[in-house]
Design a protein around this motif. Structure first.
Motif, PDB file in Angstrom:
ATOM      1  N   HIS A  56       0.841  -1.209   0.000  1.00  0.00           N
ATOM      2  CA  HIS A  56       0.000   0.000   0.000  1.00  0.00           C
ATOM      3  C   HIS A  56       0.874   1.257   0.000  1.00  0.00           C
ATOM      4  CE1 HIS A  56      -0.613   2.712   3.464  1.00  0.00           C
ATOM      5  NE2 HIS A  56      -0.177   1.753   4.205  1.00  0.00           N
ATOM      6  N   GLU A  57       2.042   1.226   0.665  1.00  0.00           N
ATOM      7  CA  GLU A  57       2.963   2.367   0.620  1.00  0.00           C
ATOM      8  C   GLU A  57       3.501   2.551  -0.804  1.00  0.00           C
ATOM      9  OE1 GLU A  57       4.725   2.182   5.179  1.00  0.00           O
ATOM     10  OE2 GLU A  57       5.675   0.981   3.611  1.00  0.00           O
ATOM     11  N   PHE A  58       3.812   1.446  -1.445  1.00  0.00           N
ATOM     12  CA  PHE A  58       4.296   1.481  -2.826  1.00  0.00           C
ATOM     13  C   PHE A  58       3.242   2.097  -3.740  1.00  0.00           C
ATOM     14  CE2 PHE A  58       4.479  -0.726  -6.977  1.00  0.00           C
ATOM     15  CZ  PHE A  58       5.726  -0.283  -7.420  1.00  0.00           C
ATOM     16  N   GLN A  59       1.999   1.651  -3.599  1.00  0.00           N
ATOM     17  CA  GLN A  59       0.915   2.166  -4.444  1.00  0.00           C
ATOM     18  C   GLN A  59       0.674   3.657  -4.196  1.00  0.00           C
ATOM     19  OE1 GLN A  59      -2.248  -0.539  -3.437  1.00  0.00           O
ATOM     20  NE2 GLN A  59      -1.543  -2.096  -4.875  1.00  0.00           N
ATOM     21  N   ASP A  60       0.627   4.054  -2.925  1.00  0.00           N
ATOM     22  CA  ASP A  60       0.415   5.470  -2.619  1.00  0.00           C
ATOM     23  C   ASP A  60       1.568   6.326  -3.134  1.00  0.00           C
ATOM     24  OD1 ASP A  60      -2.047   5.149  -1.490  1.00  0.00           O
ATOM     25  OD2 ASP A  60      -1.464   5.780   0.528  1.00  0.00           O
ATOM     26  N   CYS A  61       2.773   5.858  -2.939  1.00  0.00           N
ATOM     27  CA  CYS A  61       3.929   6.625  -3.390  1.00  0.00           C
ATOM     28  C   CYS A  61       3.935   6.738  -4.915  1.00  0.00           C
ATOM     29  CB  CYS A  61       5.210   5.971  -2.882  1.00  0.00           C
ATOM     30  SG  CYS A  61       6.568   7.131  -2.692  1.00  0.00           S
ATOM     31  N   ASN A  62       3.542   5.688  -5.603  1.00  0.00           N
ATOM     32  CA  ASN A  62       3.453   5.741  -7.061  1.00  0.00           C
ATOM     33  C   ASN A  62       2.386   6.744  -7.491  1.00  0.00           C
ATOM     34  OD1 ASN A  62       4.963   4.597  -9.129  1.00  0.00           O
ATOM     35  ND2 ASN A  62       4.394   2.538  -8.506  1.00  0.00           N
ATOM     36  N   THR A  63       1.270   6.781  -6.789  1.00  0.00           N
ATOM     37  CA  THR A  63       0.212   7.751  -7.093  1.00  0.00           C
ATOM     38  C   THR A  63       0.714   9.174  -6.867  1.00  0.00           C
ATOM     39  OG1 THR A  63      -1.530   6.165  -6.554  1.00  0.00           O
ATOM     40  CG2 THR A  63      -2.134   8.501  -6.492  1.00  0.00           C
ATOM     41  N   ILE A  64       1.399   9.394  -5.755  1.00  0.00           N
ATOM     42  CA  ILE A  64       1.953  10.721  -5.459  1.00  0.00           C
ATOM     43  C   ILE A  64       2.981  11.109  -6.523  1.00  0.00           C
ATOM     44  CG2 ILE A  64       3.405  11.995  -3.803  1.00  0.00           C
ATOM     45  CD1 ILE A  64       1.850  10.255  -1.610  1.00  0.00           C
ATOM     46  N   ARG A  65       3.783  10.161  -6.959  1.00  0.00           N
ATOM     47  CA  ARG A  65       4.773  10.405  -8.020  1.00  0.00           C
ATOM     48  C   ARG A  65       4.070  10.807  -9.316  1.00  0.00           C
ATOM     49  NH1 ARG A  65       6.482   7.688 -12.127  1.00  0.00           N
ATOM     50  NH2 ARG A  65       5.328   5.831 -11.577  1.00  0.00           N
ATOM     51  N   LYS A  66       2.971  10.134  -9.649  1.00  0.00           N
ATOM     52  CA  LYS A  66       2.214  10.478 -10.864  1.00  0.00           C
ATOM     53  C   LYS A  66       1.616  11.877 -10.763  1.00  0.00           C
ATOM     54  CE  LYS A  66       1.079   5.700 -11.986  1.00  0.00           C
ATOM     55  NZ  LYS A  66       0.017   4.673 -11.966  1.00  0.00           N
ATOM     56  N   ILE A  67       1.103  12.222  -9.591  1.00  0.00           N
ATOM     57  CA  ILE A  67       0.551  13.564  -9.383  1.00  0.00           C
ATOM     58  C   ILE A  67       1.657  14.601  -9.533  1.00  0.00           C
ATOM     59  CG2 ILE A  67      -0.463  15.119  -7.646  1.00  0.00           C
ATOM     60  CD1 ILE A  67      -2.017  12.576  -6.613  1.00  0.00           C
ATOM     61  N   ARG A  68       2.788  14.341  -8.909  1.00  0.00           N
ATOM     62  CA  ARG A  68       3.932  15.257  -9.037  1.00  0.00           C
ATOM     63  C   ARG A  68       4.310  15.444 -10.508  1.00  0.00           C
ATOM     64  NH1 ARG A  68       9.744  13.272  -8.421  1.00  0.00           N
ATOM     65  NH2 ARG A  68       8.896  12.176 -10.222  1.00  0.00           N
ATOM     66  N   THR A  70       1.261  12.989   4.162  1.00  0.00           N
ATOM     67  CA  THR A  70       1.563  13.046   5.593  1.00  0.00           C
ATOM     68  C   THR A  70       1.585  11.651   6.209  1.00  0.00           C
ATOM     69  OG1 THR A  70       0.559  15.236   5.736  1.00  0.00           O
ATOM     70  CG2 THR A  70       0.843  14.035   7.804  1.00  0.00           C
ATOM     71  N   MET A  71       0.580  10.851   5.926  1.00  0.00           N
ATOM     72  CA  MET A  71       0.518   9.493   6.484  1.00  0.00           C
ATOM     73  C   MET A  71       1.680   8.628   5.981  1.00  0.00           C
ATOM     74  SD  MET A  71      -2.093   9.246   8.560  1.00  0.00           S
ATOM     75  CE  MET A  71      -1.492  10.809   9.136  1.00  0.00           C
ATOM     76  N   LEU A  72       1.991   8.746   4.717  1.00  0.00           N
ATOM     77  CA  LEU A  72       3.095   7.974   4.147  1.00  0.00           C
ATOM     78  C   LEU A  72       4.416   8.378   4.795  1.00  0.00           C
ATOM     79  CD1 LEU A  72       3.874   5.837   2.093  1.00  0.00           C
ATOM     80  CD2 LEU A  72       3.917   7.603   0.346  1.00  0.00           C
ATOM     81  N   TYR A  73       4.652   9.670   4.895  1.00  0.00           N
ATOM     82  CA  TYR A  73       5.899  10.134   5.509  1.00  0.00           C
ATOM     83  C   TYR A  73       5.986   9.689   6.971  1.00  0.00           C
ATOM     84  CZ  TYR A  73       9.944  12.883   6.661  1.00  0.00           C
ATOM     85  OH  TYR A  73      11.201  13.255   7.068  1.00  0.00           O
ATOM     86  N   LEU A  74       4.886   9.803   7.701  1.00  0.00           N
ATOM     87  CA  LEU A  74       4.903   9.376   9.105  1.00  0.00           C
ATOM     88  C   LEU A  74       5.183   7.878   9.221  1.00  0.00           C
ATOM     89  CD1 LEU A  74       2.007  11.513  10.604  1.00  0.00           C
ATOM     90  CD2 LEU A  74       4.480  11.769  11.025  1.00  0.00           C
ATOM     91  N   ASN A  75       4.649   7.081   8.297  1.00  0.00           N
ATOM     92  CA  ASN A  75       4.959   5.647   8.290  1.00  0.00           C
ATOM     93  C   ASN A  75       6.462   5.406   8.129  1.00  0.00           C
ATOM     94  OD1 ASN A  75       2.313   4.807   8.556  1.00  0.00           O
ATOM     95  ND2 ASN A  75       2.043   4.342   6.396  1.00  0.00           N
ATOM     96  N   TRP A  76       7.108   6.286   7.378  1.00  0.00           N
ATOM     97  CA  TRP A  76       8.536   6.108   7.073  1.00  0.00           C
ATOM     98  C   TRP A  76       9.460   6.867   8.010  1.00  0.00           C
ATOM     99  CZ3 TRP A  76       8.574   6.895   1.034  1.00  0.00           C
ATOM    100  CH2 TRP A  76       7.918   5.812   0.432  1.00  0.00           C
ATOM    101  N   LEU A  77       8.903   7.641   8.935  1.00  0.00           N
ATOM    102  CA  LEU A  77       9.717   8.513   9.776  1.00  0.00           C
ATOM    103  C   LEU A  77      10.865   7.759  10.452  1.00  0.00           C
ATOM    104  CD1 LEU A  77       9.926  11.466  10.649  1.00  0.00           C
ATOM    105  CD2 LEU A  77       8.507  10.920  12.612  1.00  0.00           C
ATOM    106  N   TYR A  78      10.586   6.590  10.990  1.00  0.00           N
ATOM    107  CA  TYR A  78      11.624   5.806  11.667  1.00  0.00           C
ATOM    108  C   TYR A  78      11.930   4.513  10.934  1.00  0.00           C
ATOM    109  CZ  TYR A  78      11.152   9.181  15.355  1.00  0.00           C
ATOM    110  OH  TYR A  78      11.147  10.353  16.059  1.00  0.00           O
ATOM    111  N   ARG A  79      11.513   4.405   9.696  1.00  0.00           N
ATOM    112  CA  ARG A  79      11.724   3.165   8.939  1.00  0.00           C
ATOM    113  C   ARG A  79      13.207   2.816   8.834  1.00  0.00           C
ATOM    114  NH1 ARG A  79       8.142   0.737   5.303  1.00  0.00           N
ATOM    115  NH2 ARG A  79       6.712   1.588   6.831  1.00  0.00           N
ATOM    116  N   GLU A  80      14.066   3.837   8.668  1.00  0.00           N
ATOM    117  CA  GLU A  80      15.486   3.515   8.508  1.00  0.00           C
ATOM    118  C   GLU A  80      16.060   2.799   9.729  1.00  0.00           C
ATOM    119  OE1 GLU A  80      15.581   8.087   9.287  1.00  0.00           O
ATOM    120  OE2 GLU A  80      14.412   6.761   8.019  1.00  0.00           O
ATOM    121  N   GLU A  81      15.544   3.098  10.930  1.00  0.00           N
ATOM    122  CA  GLU A  81      16.022   2.388  12.117  1.00  0.00           C
ATOM    123  C   GLU A  81      15.672   0.899  12.046  1.00  0.00           C
ATOM    124  OE1 GLU A  81      14.780   5.438  12.356  1.00  0.00           O
ATOM    125  OE2 GLU A  81      16.143   6.593  13.612  1.00  0.00           O
TER     126      GLU A  81
END
Length: 174
Positions: free
Chosen positions: A81-93, A142-153
């Motif tokens: 779902h993160e992949f799909q949302d990010c792809n949608t945001i990329r298309k909008i951009r 916002t939701m996508l970024y918050l999901n990834w906020l600590y993902r690198e850890e």
């Protein structure tokens, strides 16, 4: 100010993001998510010059938002779902980046349809955003970024390490 630099960075981004024009907001969203993907990939891949060459710099094969997104998904570093949302945001951009009409906005039918595809809010929450595509977009980013906020850890706990291949050849039997 918060004592957490990640929260401070996000708070500054969110304030500027919400104050931007539609075009500016779409481009900022793509940029911050692309940078987050880059960080996630660096925290997972082996630390070496070749990793940097793949991700950064002129002609880097994993130097685009799309290629980083595909690799992060392929490696299991982001959800479907993160992949799909990010792809949608990329298309909008991309729509905003390549349209030069001055009145192009989130009210454009194609952009509205893309925004409606964002999965961040639950289906019942989408009613809150009815006829408010920009608000739906801001919420999705916002939701996508918050999901990834600590993902690198979390990702760094699975960081790849170079195995010792010494003594292991095609002739080795197990």
């Amino acid at each position: 100010m918060n004592d957490n630099p990640k929260v401070d960075i996000f708070s500054k981004f969110l304030k500027e993001f919400q104050d931007e024009t539609d075009r500016g907001a779409s481009i900022m969203a793509g940029s911050i998510l692309d940078e987050k993907l880059k960080t996630i990939l660096y925290d997972f891949l082996i630390d070496c010059k070749q990793t940097k060459d793949l991700i950064d710099g002129y002609g880097a094969p994993i130097g685009t938002f799309s290629s980083r997104l595909n690799l992060a998904f392929s490696l299991g570093l982001i959800s479907e779902h993160e992949f799909q949302d990010c792809n949608t945001i990329r298309k909008i951009r991309n729509e905003f980046a390549h349209k030069f009409e001055m009145d192009f906005s989130f009210e454009d039918q194609k952009i509205k349809s893309l925004c409606w595809n964002l999965n961040a809010p639950t289906p019942r929450d989408k009613e809150t955003f009815k006829d408010k595509p920009r608000l739906l977009f801001v919420n999705g980013v916002t939701m996508l970024y918050l999901n990834w906020l600590y993902r690198e850890e979390y990702v760094s706990k699975r960081k790849l390490e170079r195995p010792n291949w010494k003594g292991i050849t095609w002739m080795t039997k197990e």
